[in-house]
Design a protein around this motif. Structure first.
Motif, mmCIF file in Angstrom:
data_model
loop_
_atom_site.group_PDB
_atom_site.id
_atom_site.type_symbol
_atom_site.label_atom_id
_atom_site.label_comp_id
_atom_site.label_asym_id
_atom_site.label_seq_id
_atom_site.Cartn_x
_atom_site.Cartn_y
_atom_site.Cartn_z
ATOM 1 N N PRO A 91 0.806 -1.225 0.000
ATOM 2 C CA PRO A 91 0.000 0.000 0.000
ATOM 3 C C PRO A 91 0.838 1.274 0.000
ATOM 4 C CG PRO A 91 -0.108 -1.118 2.137
ATOM 5 C CD PRO A 91 0.537 -2.066 1.179
ATOM 6 N N LYS A 92 2.073 1.189 0.453
ATOM 7 C CA LYS A 92 2.948 2.362 0.457
ATOM 8 C C LYS A 92 3.416 2.727 -0.951
ATOM 9 C CE LYS A 92 4.710 1.366 5.111
ATOM 10 N NZ LYS A 92 5.914 1.061 5.925
ATOM 11 N N LYS A 93 3.252 1.773 -1.891
ATOM 12 C CA LYS A 93 3.712 2.012 -3.268
ATOM 13 C C LYS A 93 2.558 2.371 -4.204
ATOM 14 C CE LYS A 93 8.074 0.688 -2.584
ATOM 15 N NZ LYS A 93 8.012 0.181 -1.208
ATOM 16 N N VAL A 94 1.371 2.609 -3.663
ATOM 17 C CA VAL A 94 0.214 2.871 -4.520
ATOM 18 C C VAL A 94 0.423 4.135 -5.355
ATOM 19 C CG1 VAL A 94 -1.019 4.198 -2.741
ATOM 20 C CG2 VAL A 94 -2.308 3.026 -4.563
ATOM 21 N N GLY A 95 1.156 5.113 -4.803
ATOM 22 C CA GLY A 95 1.436 6.336 -5.547
ATOM 23 C C GLY A 95 2.274 6.052 -6.779
ATOM 24 N N ILE A 96 3.226 5.137 -6.655
ATOM 25 C CA ILE A 96 4.075 4.763 -7.790
ATOM 26 C C ILE A 96 3.269 3.981 -8.815
ATOM 27 C CG2 ILE A 96 6.096 3.426 -8.496
ATOM 28 C CD1 ILE A 96 7.300 3.955 -5.757
ATOM 29 N N VAL A 97 2.451 3.042 -8.324
ATOM 30 C CA VAL A 97 1.656 2.187 -9.204
ATOM 31 C C VAL A 97 0.742 3.016 -10.105
ATOM 32 C CG1 VAL A 97 -0.194 0.469 -9.250
ATOM 33 C CG2 VAL A 97 1.744 0.171 -7.698
ATOM 34 N N PHE A 98 0.095 4.022 -9.550
ATOM 35 C CA PHE A 98 -0.788 4.863 -10.351
ATOM 36 C C PHE A 98 -0.045 6.036 -10.981
ATOM 37 C CE2 PHE A 98 -4.030 2.613 -7.972
ATOM 38 C CZ PHE A 98 -5.063 2.500 -8.886
ATOM 39 N N GLY A 99 1.060 6.441 -10.367
ATOM 40 C CA GLY A 99 1.807 7.587 -10.869
ATOM 41 C C GLY A 99 2.496 7.321 -12.190
ATOM 42 N N ILE A 100 3.046 6.117 -12.372
ATOM 43 C CA ILE A 100 3.768 5.787 -13.606
ATOM 44 C C ILE A 100 2.869 5.891 -14.837
ATOM 45 C CG2 ILE A 100 4.920 3.931 -14.871
ATOM 46 C CD1 ILE A 100 6.165 3.050 -12.228
ATOM 47 N N PRO A 101 1.707 5.216 -14.878
ATOM 48 C CA PRO A 101 0.838 5.367 -16.055
ATOM 49 C C PRO A 101 0.259 6.770 -16.179
ATOM 50 C CG PRO A 101 -0.263 4.067 -14.365
ATOM 51 C CD PRO A 101 1.155 4.221 -13.927
ATOM 52 N N TRP B 228 -8.742 -5.123 -1.978
ATOM 53 C CA TRP B 228 -9.257 -3.798 -2.313
ATOM 54 C C TRP B 228 -8.599 -3.222 -3.554
ATOM 55 C CZ3 TRP B 228 -13.734 -2.475 -0.882
ATOM 56 C CH2 TRP B 228 -14.235 -2.867 0.363
ATOM 57 N N PHE B 229 -7.322 -3.525 -3.756
ATOM 58 C CA PHE B 229 -6.627 -3.036 -4.945
ATOM 59 C C PHE B 229 -7.319 -3.559 -6.199
ATOM 60 C CE2 PHE B 229 -3.397 -3.504 -8.284
ATOM 61 C CZ PHE B 229 -2.902 -2.203 -8.341
ATOM 62 N N LEU B 230 -7.643 -4.853 -6.209
ATOM 63 C CA LEU B 230 -8.305 -5.438 -7.365
ATOM 64 C C LEU B 230 -9.716 -4.893 -7.538
ATOM 65 C CD1 LEU B 230 -8.489 -7.397 -9.696
ATOM 66 C CD2 LEU B 230 -9.098 -9.207 -8.087
ATOM 67 N N LEU B 231 -10.464 -4.806 -6.447
ATOM 68 C CA LEU B 231 -11.840 -4.318 -6.531
ATOM 69 C C LEU B 231 -11.898 -2.885 -7.062
ATOM 70 C CD1 LEU B 231 -13.415 -5.725 -3.233
ATOM 71 C CD2 LEU B 231 -13.887 -6.456 -5.577
ATOM 72 N N ILE B 232 -10.991 -2.050 -6.582
ATOM 73 C CA ILE B 232 -10.966 -0.653 -7.024
ATOM 74 C C ILE B 232 -10.563 -0.558 -8.489
ATOM 75 C CG2 ILE B 232 -9.757 1.550 -6.728
ATOM 76 C CD1 ILE B 232 -9.662 0.948 -3.729
ATOM 77 N N LEU B 233 -9.609 -1.389 -8.904
ATOM 78 C CA LEU B 233 -9.204 -1.388 -10.310
ATOM 79 C C LEU B 233 -10.365 -1.790 -11.212
ATOM 80 C CD1 LEU B 233 -5.601 -2.869 -10.736
ATOM 81 C CD2 LEU B 233 -6.371 -0.533 -11.048
ATOM 82 N N PHE C 296 -6.448 3.235 -15.404
ATOM 83 C CA PHE C 296 -7.012 2.043 -14.757
ATOM 84 C C PHE C 296 -6.804 0.795 -15.619
ATOM 85 C CE2 PHE C 296 -9.435 4.992 -12.028
ATOM 86 C CZ PHE C 296 -9.303 4.340 -10.813
ATOM 87 N N VAL C 297 -7.031 0.928 -16.920
ATOM 88 C CA VAL C 297 -6.845 -0.222 -17.811
ATOM 89 C C VAL C 297 -5.381 -0.651 -17.829
ATOM 90 C CG1 VAL C 297 -6.978 -1.023 -20.199
ATOM 91 C CG2 VAL C 297 -8.831 0.350 -19.253
ATOM 92 N N PHE C 298 -4.475 0.304 -17.861
ATOM 93 C CA PHE C 298 -3.043 0.001 -17.851
ATOM 94 C C PHE C 298 -2.676 -0.798 -16.607
ATOM 95 C CE2 PHE C 298 1.330 0.753 -16.675
ATOM 96 C CZ PHE C 298 2.020 0.641 -17.874
ATOM 97 N N ASN C 299 -3.121 -0.330 -15.443
ATOM 98 C CA ASN C 299 -2.796 -1.022 -14.192
ATOM 99 C C ASN C 299 -3.418 -2.413 -14.127
ATOM 100 O OD1 ASN C 299 -1.068 0.796 -12.995
ATOM 101 N ND2 ASN C 299 -2.674 1.881 -11.894
#
Length: 392
Positions: free
Chosen positions: A116-126, A322-327, A360-363
């Motif tokens: 969860p601490k890397k969520v900014g990176i996960v969404f920030g890159i795309p 939650w990561f999957l559900l939100i995606l 969202f599709v990218f992730n």
């Protein structure tokens, strides 16, 4: 004289199970109620009793390399009837998450997407990448048109009629040059991961006397994969469960929704690159109708799953869940909003929602081999192996 085994518990494995929602595993006292209650457990060597014991002892290889953990549909029958509140369904769900992380490669992405601490990176890159593509499309259009023309390619694919066409925000060429290579990389990662997965579950089945098959390869399983597709599509096993029947409905909505969107994408791709028929397509076109139906199914299915999880006080939900559900919900919501914003002729809203939809599709695709969404692929091959090995 019986064989002797030296038990060497993997404490990190137990810790991961606990963190992923399987903290109730130590409550199990091996009464076997779960195995008796499960309507889909195989007659010989039923689950989840043996998996509960192996997990509580920290026998990581026995659990992670077992095909049986993928047979569980987490319907809740065993958890509902467990006299100790050990929630076997949650424990097996946590075990599957550990297995996905174990087979995923490179593991740096697995750790990133599940932290969860890397969520900014996960969404920030795309977010940065697609913002750059928007810049190239909108502000560098003339230069990019010249570059593409010099190599014999049409930058716009003949699209310039509709001012709100998405290709005017982000060139279709740039989007496809992002997602096509991404899909190839994801497929290669899955090929390597599944090869190791099939090898391990077969070795484990042989050691436990669950199969007489001498060998198995990933390609050798393909006929069995095709054979079990109807069972997956119909959710036959889900319907055998007593508890949580409504969960089957939301799952089927998501499956049919993604299938509809996949077919639509393939059709549009062929129309564009083979027949040079570009979008936007008419709302009455079959591919457009199928896309809208698919988007609505994904949106409703995702909403029902989130609603169900929030309504259960005793639900064990980890960040992976939650990561999957939100995606999934995000893909459905932004897709529908993108369509509606174009129909109401709102340029700024259309650009913003399409930008979010691409993220969202990218992730969803980029992290498919590393997120909980990968269970669709692993379960499919586990069920295929179950059929291939001749277990009943």
């Amino acid at each position: 004289m019986s064989d002797r085994y030296i038990v060497e518990p993997d404490l990190n494995f137990i810790d991961n199970i606990v963190k992923l929602g399987g903290d109730s595993v130590k409550k199990c006292f091996q009464c076997a109620t779960c195995s008796v209650a499960c309507p889909i457990a195989p007659e010989e060597s039923p689950f989840p009793r043996k998996e509960m014991l192996a997990t509580s002892w920290g026998l990581k290889d026995k659990v992670v390399k077992s095909s049986d953990i993928w047979l569980c549909h987490e319907c809740g029958d065993c958890s509902e009837l467990c006299p100790r509140g050990a929630y076997p369904g949650d424990v097996l769900s946590a075990a599957r998450s550990v297995a996905i992380e174990e087979y995923a490669t490179p593991k740096v992405f697995s750790k990133m997407v599940n932290d969860p601490k890397k969520v900014g990176i996960v969404f920030g890159i795309p977010a940065i990448w697609f913002a750059f593509l928007i810049f190239l499309t909108v502000f560098c259009r003339n230069a990019m048109e010249g570059i593409f023309s010099s190599i014999g390619l049409d930058w716009s694919h003949g699209v310039a009629v509709d001012a709100l066409a998405h290709t005017n925000f982000v060139s279709t060429w740039l989007v496809d040059l992002t997602f096509v290579p991404l899909s190839i990389v994801v497929a290669l990662i899955f090929f390597k991961s599944l090869s190791n997965f099939v090898k391990d579950i077969h070795q484990n089945a042989v050691e436990e006397g669950k199969t007489k098959a001498q060998s198995v390869t990933l390609f050798g399983l393909l006929p069995s994969v095709v054979a079990i597709i109807p069972e997956i599509i119909s959710h036959k096993k889900f319907k055998e469960c007593g508890e949580n029947q409504e969960r089957a409905i939301s799952h089927m909505m998501l499956i049919y929704g993604f299938i509809a969107c996949f077919i639509t994408t393939a059709v549009v791709f062929v129309l564009l690159y083979i027949f040079h028929i570009a979008g936007p397509h008419s709302q009455l076109a079959p591919q457009k109708i199928l896309a809208n139906v698919g988007g609505i199914l994904i949106l409703i299915g995702g909403f029902l799953m989130i609603k169900k999880r929030l309504s259960k006080d005793d639900a064990k939900s980890s960040y992976k869940d939650w990561f999957l559900l939100i995606l999934v919900f995000g893909v459905g919501l932004t897709g529908i909003l993108t369509e509606l914003s174009r129909l109401i002729d709102s340029r700024s809203l259309a650009l913003f929602t399409y930008y979010l939809h691409l993220i969202f599709v990218f992730n969803l695709f980029a992290f498919l081999p590393f997120s909980k969404f990968a269970h669709i692929v692993y379960r499919t091959f586990a069920l295929a192996y179950f059929k291939y090995s001749g277990r009943k």
